[in-house]
Write a protein that holds these residues in place. Structure first.
Motif, short mmCIF file in Angstrom:
data_model
loop_
_atom_site.label_atom_id
_atom_site.label_comp_id
_atom_site.label_asym_id
_atom_site.label_seq_id
_atom_site.Cartn_x
_atom_site.Cartn_y
_atom_site.Cartn_z
N GLU A 129 -66.05 1.96 -12.72
CA GLU A 129 -65.17 3.69 -12.24
C GLU A 129 -64.45 3.17 -13.59
O GLU A 129 -63.23 2.48 -13.13
N VAL A 130 -64.05 3.97 -14.79
CA VAL A 130 -63.59 4.24 -15.55
C VAL A 130 -62.74 5.77 -15.91
O VAL A 130 -63.88 6.69 -15.86
N SER A 131 -61.10 5.53 -16.07
CA SER A 131 -61.02 7.10 -15.88
C SER A 131 -60.51 8.02 -16.85
O SER A 131 -60.58 7.14 -18.15
N VAL A 132 -60.91 8.81 -16.74
CA VAL A 132 -61.15 9.70 -18.90
C VAL A 132 -60.12 10.79 -18.55
O VAL A 132 -60.38 11.64 -18.37
N LYS A 133 -58.67 10.71 -18.74
CA LYS A 133 -57.53 12.09 -19.27
C LYS A 133 -58.73 12.55 -20.56
O LYS A 133 -58.41 13.03 -20.97
N VAL A 134 -58.23 14.13 -20.03
CA VAL A 134 -59.36 14.77 -20.41
C VAL A 134 -58.28 15.44 -20.86
O VAL A 134 -58.15 16.80 -22.38
N HIS A 135 -57.60 15.79 -19.90
CA HIS A 135 -56.60 16.84 -20.40
C HIS A 135 -54.92 17.17 -20.00
O HIS A 135 -55.20 15.84 -18.99
N ALA A 136 -53.44 17.11 -19.91
CA ALA A 136 -53.16 16.61 -19.00
C ALA A 136 -52.75 16.85 -17.78
O ALA A 136 -52.07 16.39 -16.44
N GLU A 137 -53.39 18.13 -17.14
CA GLU A 137 -54.20 18.80 -16.17
C GLU A 137 -55.41 18.27 -15.61
O GLU A 137 -56.03 18.16 -14.12
N VAL A 138 -56.17 17.33 -16.64
CA VAL A 138 -57.85 17.39 -15.67
C VAL A 138 -57.93 16.20 -16.07
O VAL A 138 -58.03 15.30 -17.78
N SER A 139 -58.25 15.18 -15.30
CA SER A 139 -59.63 13.37 -15.77
C SER A 139 -60.69 13.36 -14.49
O SER A 139 -61.02 14.52 -13.87
N ALA A 140 -61.48 12.85 -15.73
CA ALA A 140 -63.10 12.78 -14.86
C ALA A 140 -62.99 10.93 -14.80
O ALA A 140 -61.44 10.11 -14.81
#
Length: 149
Positions: A129-140
């Motif tokens: 599992e790899v974390s992707v920070k899409v926005h300052a308040e949103v990650s996937a």
């Protein structure tokens, strides 16, 4: 010596747009002011910021909504990376952020390469599992399948 400034942009670990914060004089003079990230706090500026706050909140809500849609798409996505591996399932090398970024781009998902956080290097076969920070308040979270080539 500290001075009060009003932030014109979101700055990580300092504040959000419209916040009044105290910062070091040199930080404000050498970093914030030249980049138009902040202005001196005064009554006139505070009134202007209050007038713009609703518009800024609306724009921010729209950005978060777009980021949440992208995060949902990333959460549903899994990518497969074929790699050379030895008999004990250890890779000859490791999976890089660039490889993950390129495969996401092929799937039509554009994210900043610097926002992909692998954490510990991927050096084994299997699901990671790899974390992707899409926005300052949103990650996937992205599932990366590493298979033997």
């Amino acid at each position: 010596m500290a001075i009060e400034v009003v932030l014109l942009d979101n700055i990580e670990k300092l504040g959000k747009v419209g916040d009044t914060v105290k910062v070091a004089n040199g930080y404000a003079r050498n970093f914030l002011f030249p980049r138009d990230l902040a202005v001196h706090a005064s009554q006139a500026v505070l009134k202007q910021i209050e007038a713009r706050r609703a518009k800024v909140a609306e724009v921010h809500a729209a950005e978060v909504a777009v980021a949440q849609e992208l995060a949902a798409k990333i959460n549903e996505t899994s990518i497969t990376i074929p790699m050379q591996a030895g008999e004990d399932d250890k890779l000859f090398g490791s999976v890089t952020v660039t490889e993950i970024h390129d495969l996401l781009a092929k799937d039509g998902i554009e994210v900043d390469r610097r926002k992909i956080a692998v954490g510990e290097a991927i050096k084994t076969l299997g699901v990671h599992e790899v974390s992707v920070k899409v926005h300052a308040e949103v990650s996937a979270t992205l599932k990366v399948w590493v298979v033997k080539a």
